[in-house]
Design a protein around this motif. Sequence first.
Motif, PDB file in Angstrom:
ATOM      1  N   SER A 113       0.502   9.226  -0.561  1.00 24.00           N
ATOM      2  CA  SER A 113       0.137   9.409  -1.965  1.00 24.00           C
ATOM      3  C   SER A 113      -1.377   9.523  -2.094  1.00 24.00           C
ATOM      4  O   SER A 113      -2.120   8.620  -1.678  1.00 24.00           O
ATOM      5  CB  SER A 113       0.634   8.234  -2.816  1.00 24.00           C
ATOM      6  N   ALA A 128       9.836   4.855   4.224  1.00 24.75           N
ATOM      7  CA  ALA A 128      11.239   4.703   3.809  1.00 24.75           C
ATOM      8  C   ALA A 128      12.124   4.820   5.048  1.00 24.75           C
ATOM      9  O   ALA A 128      12.228   5.900   5.651  1.00 24.75           O
ATOM     10  CB  ALA A 128      11.600   5.760   2.777  1.00 24.75           C
ATOM     11  N   GLN A 143      12.575   0.328   1.938  1.00 27.02           N
ATOM     12  CA  GLN A 143      11.239   0.884   1.712  1.00 27.02           C
ATOM     13  C   GLN A 143      10.167  -0.181   1.984  1.00 27.02           C
ATOM     14  O   GLN A 143      10.323  -1.345   1.624  1.00 27.02           O
ATOM     15  CB  GLN A 143      11.101   1.381   0.273  1.00 27.02           C
ATOM     16  N   TYR A 144       9.080   0.288   2.629  1.00 27.11           N
ATOM     17  CA  TYR A 144       7.954  -0.588   2.951  1.00 27.11           C
ATOM     18  C   TYR A 144       6.695   0.022   2.347  1.00 27.11           C
ATOM     19  O   TYR A 144       6.119   0.958   2.906  1.00 27.11           O
ATOM     20  CB  TYR A 144       7.800  -0.722   4.470  1.00 27.11           C
ATOM     21  N   PRO A 145       6.259  -0.484   1.185  1.00 23.92           N
ATOM     22  CA  PRO A 145       5.065   0.078   0.534  1.00 23.92           C
ATOM     23  C   PRO A 145       3.769  -0.517   1.096  1.00 23.92           C
ATOM     24  O   PRO A 145       3.702  -1.700   1.408  1.00 23.92           O
ATOM     25  CB  PRO A 145       5.260  -0.323  -0.932  1.00 23.92           C
ATOM     26  N   PHE A 146       2.762   0.328   1.198  1.00 20.45           N
ATOM     27  CA  PHE A 146       1.440  -0.103   1.647  1.00 20.45           C
ATOM     28  C   PHE A 146       0.424   0.394   0.626  1.00 20.45           C
ATOM     29  O   PHE A 146       0.084   1.583   0.594  1.00 20.45           O
ATOM     30  CB  PHE A 146       1.134   0.440   3.039  1.00 20.45           C
ATOM     31  N   GLU A 147      -0.038  -0.531  -0.220  1.00 17.75           N
ATOM     32  CA  GLU A 147      -0.940  -0.176  -1.308  1.00 17.75           C
ATOM     33  C   GLU A 147      -2.391  -0.452  -0.916  1.00 17.75           C
ATOM     34  O   GLU A 147      -2.686  -1.251  -0.041  1.00 17.75           O
ATOM     35  CB  GLU A 147      -0.588  -0.983  -2.565  1.00 17.75           C
ATOM     36  N   ILE A 169       4.194   4.965   1.606  1.00 18.16           N
ATOM     37  CA  ILE A 169       5.458   4.232   1.669  1.00 18.16           C
ATOM     38  C   ILE A 169       6.215   4.714   2.895  1.00 18.16           C
ATOM     39  O   ILE A 169       6.310   5.925   3.137  1.00 18.16           O
ATOM     40  CB  ILE A 169       6.330   4.465   0.412  1.00 18.16           C
ATOM     41  N   SER A 189      -2.516   5.419  -0.612  1.00 15.94           N
ATOM     42  CA  SER A 189      -1.435   4.495  -0.276  1.00 15.94           C
ATOM     43  C   SER A 189      -0.303   5.292   0.367  1.00 15.94           C
ATOM     44  O   SER A 189      -0.301   6.535   0.345  1.00 15.94           O
ATOM     45  CB  SER A 189      -0.926   3.760  -1.521  1.00 15.94           C
ATOM     46  N   ASP A 237       5.380  14.308   1.819  1.00 18.45           N
ATOM     47  CA  ASP A 237       6.353  13.564   2.624  1.00 18.45           C
ATOM     48  C   ASP A 237       6.397  14.099   4.045  1.00 18.45           C
ATOM     49  O   ASP A 237       6.265  15.311   4.285  1.00 18.45           O
ATOM     50  CB  ASP A 237       7.752  13.656   2.011  1.00 18.45           C
ATOM     51  N   ILE A 250       7.763   9.149   5.621  1.00 16.45           N
ATOM     52  CA  ILE A 250       6.505   8.564   5.145  1.00 16.45           C
ATOM     53  C   ILE A 250       6.016   9.395   3.963  1.00 16.45           C
ATOM     54  O   ILE A 250       5.868  10.620   4.073  1.00 16.45           O
ATOM     55  CB  ILE A 250       5.422   8.554   6.240  1.00 16.45           C
ATOM     56  N   ARG A 251       5.815   8.738   2.842  1.00 16.26           N
ATOM     57  CA  ARG A 251       5.250   9.436   1.673  1.00 16.26           C
ATOM     58  C   ARG A 251       3.773   9.058   1.563  1.00 16.26           C
ATOM     59  O   ARG A 251       3.416   7.906   1.342  1.00 16.26           O
ATOM     60  CB  ARG A 251       5.990   9.064   0.400  1.00 16.26           C
TER      61      ARG A 251
END
Length: 283
Positions: free
Chosen positions: A251, A199, A204-208, A197, A195, A258, A248-249
């Motif tokens: 994960s 920022a 923040q826009y998370p993408f799971e 994120i 996934s 990052d 962009i983080r």
Amino acid sequence: MSKLFLSCILIIILSGCNSDIKKEMVTLTQTNDTLTKEKLALIQENDSLKKEVDEFKNGASRLFAIAKKQNDDKSYDTSIQTLKDLIAKHPSSNEAIEAKLLIQSIEKEIKRQNDEIAIKKANEEKLEKEKLAKATSKMKAKRDDIKKQTSYEHKDLANKYTTGVKLSILKPDGQEPFLGLEITYYSSSWLFVKSFIIAIDDAQYPFEKTEFKRDNGSGSIWEWYNLPIYGESLNMLKNMIDSKKTVIRFSGKTYFDDYTITAKEKQCIQDVLDAFSAIKGLK
């Protein structure tokens, strides 16, 4: 009374009746003749009135006046038809001569307007192509004849293997173009990104649960994800361009990493959006 006397009386009575009947028949015949004459007169009067009405509605002078009004109102096709009707109904009239001249004049005007429209359209197409050429001058085009589509990406980011973002345009033949953002993690060891994120300043826009593709070679690995860009994601992209800082983080299974979007990447995204607008606007 004698039979002779009665016979005389009967003859006298019958003679009187026949005389009345004959008179009545003469009267009826005269009345019928009168009615027949009146009927014929009414028919003639009706025909005369029809001719007067037709002359009023379809007389040469009136038809010509109607045609001129239609021409003034720029109803050219209707005007030409009215003039043709005039010529057909009144071929030897002076108005018929004028009608033929007016038809020629109208046809010249129609041709002039059509030529003007064609020139304007050609100029617009030329400007659109020039705009497209200018906007895509910074793009690298790649043609896929099997899929019948053309893709565009920024020349400065084409074939560049680094962590970052790269916006591309995909234009299928006969269809509207669309945008895709390639988000890539490039390193010497696997992160197995699951996934991420984005920022953008304080937002923040998370993408799971994303499905990253993976490959490796020459001691390096790269993992990437293609994000369709439309609606809210397009607004996000525009905010990214205007942001002071975008991170962009990525994960992975165990760790995260990052990456900060560079000014160069922002400018490339803007250039691609400009090219996208030009391609969409091309008819």
